[in-house]
Design an enzyme around this catalytic site. Structure first.
Site, PDB file in Angstrom:
ATOM      1  N   LYS A  53      59.954  -6.332  67.467  1.00 22.78           N
ATOM      2  CA  LYS A  53      61.224  -6.894  67.947  1.00 22.78           C
ATOM      3  C   LYS A  53      62.096  -7.267  66.750  1.00 22.78           C
ATOM      4  CE  LYS A  53      63.084 -10.703  68.756  1.00 22.78           C
ATOM      5  NZ  LYS A  53      64.467 -10.390  68.321  1.00 22.78           N
ATOM      6  N   GLY A  77      60.651 -15.341  59.730  1.00 24.90           N
ATOM      7  CA  GLY A  77      61.879 -15.974  60.195  1.00 24.90           C
ATOM      8  C   GLY A  77      61.886 -17.439  59.829  1.00 24.90           C
ATOM      9  N   SER A  78      62.546 -18.223  60.661  1.00 25.57           N
ATOM     10  CA  SER A  78      62.747 -19.636  60.322  1.00 25.57           C
ATOM     11  C   SER A  78      61.490 -20.457  60.584  1.00 25.57           C
ATOM     12  CB  SER A  78      63.903 -20.182  61.160  1.00 25.57           C
ATOM     13  OG  SER A  78      63.574 -20.067  62.527  1.00 25.57           O
ATOM     14  N   GLY A  97      58.789 -20.286  63.687  1.00 23.28           N
ATOM     15  CA  GLY A  97      57.395 -20.063  63.271  1.00 23.28           C
ATOM     16  C   GLY A  97      56.474 -21.118  63.853  1.00 23.28           C
ATOM     17  N   GLU A 154      55.745 -15.737  57.893  1.00 23.95           N
ATOM     18  CA  GLU A 154      56.483 -15.772  56.619  1.00 23.95           C
ATOM     19  C   GLU A 154      57.765 -16.534  56.886  1.00 23.95           C
ATOM     20  OE1 GLU A 154      55.531 -14.978  53.747  1.00 23.95           O
ATOM     21  OE2 GLU A 154      53.687 -13.956  54.320  1.00 23.95           O
ATOM     22  N   CYS A 214      64.614 -15.414  51.576  1.00 21.09           N
ATOM     23  CA  CYS A 214      63.626 -16.502  51.626  1.00 21.09           C
ATOM     24  C   CYS A 214      63.230 -16.907  50.217  1.00 21.09           C
ATOM     25  CB  CYS A 214      62.413 -16.048  52.411  1.00 21.09           C
ATOM     26  SG  CYS A 214      61.783 -14.468  51.845  1.00 21.09           S
ATOM     27  N   GLU A 243      66.783 -25.435  52.933  1.00 20.28           N
ATOM     28  CA  GLU A 243      67.095 -24.024  52.725  1.00 20.28           C
ATOM     29  C   GLU A 243      68.480 -23.726  53.288  1.00 20.28           C
ATOM     30  OE1 GLU A 243      65.058 -20.975  55.102  1.00 20.28           O
ATOM     31  OE2 GLU A 243      64.689 -19.925  53.223  1.00 20.28           O
TER      32      GLU A 243
HETATM   33  P1  NAD Z   1      64.927 -16.818  63.161  1.00 21.29           P
HETATM   34  O1  NAD Z   1      63.669 -17.609  63.178  1.00 21.29           O
HETATM   35  O2  NAD Z   1      66.114 -17.371  63.819  1.00 21.29           O
HETATM   36  O3  NAD Z   1      64.685 -15.393  63.823  1.00 21.29           O
HETATM   37  C1  NAD Z   1      63.673 -14.525  63.381  1.00 21.29           C
HETATM   38  C2  NAD Z   1      63.257 -13.642  64.535  1.00 21.29           C
HETATM   39  O4  NAD Z   1      62.628 -14.445  65.527  1.00 21.29           O
HETATM   40  C3  NAD Z   1      64.407 -12.922  65.221  1.00 21.29           C
HETATM   41  O5  NAD Z   1      63.970 -11.624  65.596  1.00 21.29           O
HETATM   42  C4  NAD Z   1      64.643 -13.784  66.462  1.00 21.29           C
HETATM   43  O6  NAD Z   1      65.225 -13.095  67.532  1.00 21.29           O
HETATM   44  C5  NAD Z   1      63.233 -14.203  66.802  1.00 21.29           C
HETATM   45  N1  NAD Z   1      63.109 -15.434  67.597  1.00 21.29           N
HETATM   46  C6  NAD Z   1      64.016 -16.439  67.724  1.00 21.29           C
HETATM   47  N2  NAD Z   1      63.528 -17.390  68.563  1.00 21.29           N
HETATM   48  C7  NAD Z   1      62.291 -16.971  68.950  1.00 21.29           C
HETATM   49  C8  NAD Z   1      61.285 -17.533  69.786  1.00 21.29           C
HETATM   50  N3  NAD Z   1      61.452 -18.694  70.398  1.00 21.29           N
HETATM   51  N4  NAD Z   1      60.122 -16.854  69.932  1.00 21.29           N
HETATM   52  C9  NAD Z   1      59.922 -15.666  69.303  1.00 21.29           C
HETATM   53  N5  NAD Z   1      60.862 -15.079  68.515  1.00 21.29           N
HETATM   54  C10 NAD Z   1      62.023 -15.726  68.339  1.00 21.29           C
HETATM   55  O7  NAD Z   1      65.194 -16.483  61.622  1.00 21.29           O
HETATM   56  P2  NAD Z   1      66.415 -15.670  61.020  1.00 21.29           P
HETATM   57  O8  NAD Z   1      67.602 -16.561  61.073  1.00 21.29           O
HETATM   58  O9  NAD Z   1      66.496 -14.311  61.624  1.00 21.29           O
HETATM   59  O10 NAD Z   1      65.931 -15.468  59.502  1.00 21.29           O
HETATM   60  C11 NAD Z   1      66.124 -16.431  58.530  1.00 21.29           C
HETATM   61  C12 NAD Z   1      64.809 -17.131  58.217  1.00 21.29           C
HETATM   62  O11 NAD Z   1      63.808 -16.167  57.882  1.00 21.29           O
HETATM   63  C13 NAD Z   1      64.910 -18.020  56.997  1.00 21.29           C
HETATM   64  O12 NAD Z   1      64.317 -19.289  57.233  1.00 21.29           O
HETATM   65  C14 NAD Z   1      64.146 -17.254  55.923  1.00 21.29           C
HETATM   66  O13 NAD Z   1      63.632 -18.046  54.903  1.00 21.29           O
HETATM   67  C15 NAD Z   1      63.102 -16.559  56.711  1.00 21.29           C
HETATM   68  N6  NAD Z   1      62.596 -15.379  55.980  1.00 21.29           N
HETATM   69  C16 NAD Z   1      61.371 -15.437  55.383  1.00 21.29           C
HETATM   70  C17 NAD Z   1      60.873 -14.354  54.662  1.00 21.29           C
HETATM   71  C18 NAD Z   1      59.527 -14.408  53.983  1.00 21.29           C
HETATM   72  O14 NAD Z   1      59.023 -13.351  53.590  1.00 21.29           O
HETATM   73  N7  NAD Z   1      58.925 -15.571  53.810  1.00 21.29           N
HETATM   74  C19 NAD Z   1      61.634 -13.194  54.574  1.00 21.29           C
HETATM   75  C20 NAD Z   1      62.875 -13.162  55.196  1.00 21.29           C
HETATM   76  C21 NAD Z   1      63.345 -14.257  55.902  1.00 21.29           C
END
Ligand code: NAD
Length: 503
Positions: A199, A252-253, A257, A274, A308, A406
């Site tokens: 996804k 993601g965030s 997570g 991550e 990130c 962040e």
């Molecule tokens: P986000 O958490 O908003 O979204 C990430 C993904 O999760 C998207 O596909 C989103 O649709 C999905 N999502 C949202 N709510 C969900 C839920 N309740 N259940 C399951 N999936 C859900 O993050 P973002 O804004 O897309 O990305 C930014 C974040 O990602 C930052 O905090 C960044 O540090 C992190 N990031 C980490 C790494 C790493 O390797 N550590 C790499 C890239 C980004």
């Protein structure tokens, strides 16, 4: 839904005709080897960050589509894919890497259009990293072994381990490196014999969909990879919580997570995460200052700071503070900001209106808390009508919000230091621990500090080095588990002990 005003970027002479044509075609969900409409018939709008106007519509997955995709992935796992030999899995992954390379120009433009990032950066990072990932794990497919065990129970036994696929993997990815991060999950998962429901972020689904076409072209059996663009609550959450999903791999965030980890408890689902970072970039007085300034630039302005691993806390020695800061400001002031498709662009727009407002909110907070603004600090309408924020540099203090949270944008906080002994404590004083960077000519000092830092990766005289062979992930709230390298394989396999009674 139809949109009368599409983004003028679609008319840009820089856009490849094949990309324009691809964007004009219907974009559906990949389930069981076929492109299908969403069960609800809904679509989501993909927006051009450079103009804020629509690029195209994409089928929007919901819970019913998740159900079908998980069934398709299970069916493939228990059918043809489960019987596929490791060498064949390796061959398919290598073939896929070749196809990505063949269509790299197209993928680069799609990634740039969708995220806003400079196409030059996709040339240097996103595409090579993606190709290398599939190649690296293609090689692993035939090298995932168990061991024979020297058991001591009375009697005589042959005891050995096998590494078996975990099963159906739910892969959920963010918008900042959509294609590369998809490859960080797909390549090890497939090398180990799993099937995947991917996804991508609702903001940036385009390269995942193009990748889906290449996966079919490479010849992966139906259902081995399923791709579902959709929103977090209506596609991500049902996928993460589905009882037919054996493992969730999420980037993601931290907020989402944590929600996924809590949700996984019911079924003791395998989870790797991550998450975020607030990484220290440390310049010692003896460093090659020119290189260190280059590293600080890359650390915060690469990918608009939407990384990130951004080096968003820059620790500078008091003795050289003004010299380094003025060198940095001079270089940052001349960064070319504009349309990502333009080869001369060095920094693009932020991904969305909401994200831009969040970043501007942090800038206001920095000002309100008394940080000294030395560059930027506002939108850049000269760069375009979209979500452009100027490269921004503050001089601040450790306790300020801009030095603790962040921001995920082009906002750097420079922090002076004098006391070397206290420096490591300050650098480690964060809930995150993803990466860190050290600039010095004194390697003994660098190694001592590298060992003392609580970070998953430490770069000495470098920044942002990423390679499929080197594990990626962090300490503390930055990660759970590791991606890349042989470490990734542990998270995509279950260990089974087999005992044979020889008497
Ligand atoms: P986000 O958490 O908003 O979204 C990430 C993904 O999760 C998207 O596909 C989103 O649709 C999905 N999502 C949202 N709510 C969900 C839920 N309740 N259940 C399951 N999936 C859900 O993050 P973002 O804004 O897309 O990305 C930014 C974040 O990602 C930052 O905090 C960044 O540090 C992190 N990031 C980490 C790494 C790493 O390797 N550590 C790499 C890239 C980004």
């Amino acid at each position: 839904m139809s949109h009368p005003t599409l983004s003028p970027t679609l008319e840009s002479p820089l856009l490849l005709p094949e990309v324009r044509e691809w964007l004009g075609k219907p974009k559906k969900l990949l389930i069981g080897g076929r492109w299908v409409e969403a069960q609800s018939g809904r679509t989501l709008t993909v927006t051009d960050p450079a103009t804020g106007l629509p690029l195209c519509e994409v089928a929007e997955a919901g819970p019913a589509d998740v159900e079908l995709a998980v069934q398709a992935a299970r069916h493939a796992l228990e059918g043809t894919w489960g019987l596929t030999k490791p060498a064949e899995r390796g061959r398919l992954l290598w073939l896929l890497s070749d196809l990505i390379e063949r269509y790299a120009e197209e993928l680069r433009q799609l990634e740039s259009l969708d995220t806003g990032k400079p196409v030059m950066e996709t040339h240097l990072f996103d595409l090579p990293v993606t190709v290398d990932h599939f190649r690296y794990f293609a090689g692993w497919a035939t090298k995932i072994t168990g061991e024979t065990l020297p058991v001591s129970l009375p009697g005589e036994y042959l005891a050995y381990t096998r590494r078996e696929p975990v099963g159906v993997v739910g892969a959920i990815t963010p918008w900042n490196f959509p294609l590369a991060i998809a490859s960080w999950k797909l390549a090890p998962a497939l090398a180990c014999g799993n099937t995947v429901v991917l996804k991508p972020s609702e903001l940036t689904p385009l390269t995942a969909l193009r990748l889906g076409e290449l996966i079919l072209e490479a010849g992966f059996p139906p259902g081995v990879v399923n791709i579902l663009p959709g929103y977090g609550p209506t596609a991500g959450k049902p996928l993460a919580e589905h009882q037919g999903v054996d493992k969730v791999s999420f980037t993601g965030s931290p907020r989402v997570g944590r929600e996924i980890l809590v949700g996984s408890a019911r079924d003791f689902k395998r989870v790797t995460l991550e998450l975020g970072g607030k990484s220290p970039n440390i310049v010692f007085p003896d460093a090659n200052l020119d290189e260190a300034i280059g590293g600080a630039m890359a650390g915060i302005f690469f990918n608009q700071g939407e990384a990130c691993a951004a080096g968003s806390r820059l620790f500078l020695p008091k003795s050289h503070f003004d010299q380094i800061l003025s060198g940095l400001v001079e270089r940052a002031r001349h960064l070319e900001q504009g349309l990502g498709l333009d080869l001369g662009t060095q920094i693009g727009p932020l991904v969305s209106q909401a994200h831009m407002e969040r970043v501007l909110g942090y800038i206001e907070k920095g000002k309100a808390e008394g940080a000294e603004l030395v560059l930027g600090g506002e939108r850049n309408p000269q760069a375009g009508s979209g979500y452009f924020v100027k490269p921004t540099i503050f001089v601040g203090r450790d306790e300020m919000t801009i030095a603790r949270e962040e921001i995920f944008g082009p906002v750097l906080t420079a922090l002076p230091f004098e006391d070397l002994d206290d420096l490591v404590r300050r650098a480690n004083d964060s809930s995150y621990g993803l990466v860190a960077s050290i600039w010095t000519r004194d390697l003994k000092q660098a190694i001592r500090v590298a060992h003392a830092l609580k970070a998953g990766t430490v770069w000495i005289n470098g920044f942002g080095l990423v390679d499929a062979a080197s594990p990626w992930g962090g300490f503390k709230t930055s990660s759970l588990g590791r991606e890349m390298g042989s470490y990734a394989l542990e998270h995509y396999t279950e260990v089974k002990s087999v005992w044979v009674n020889l008497l």
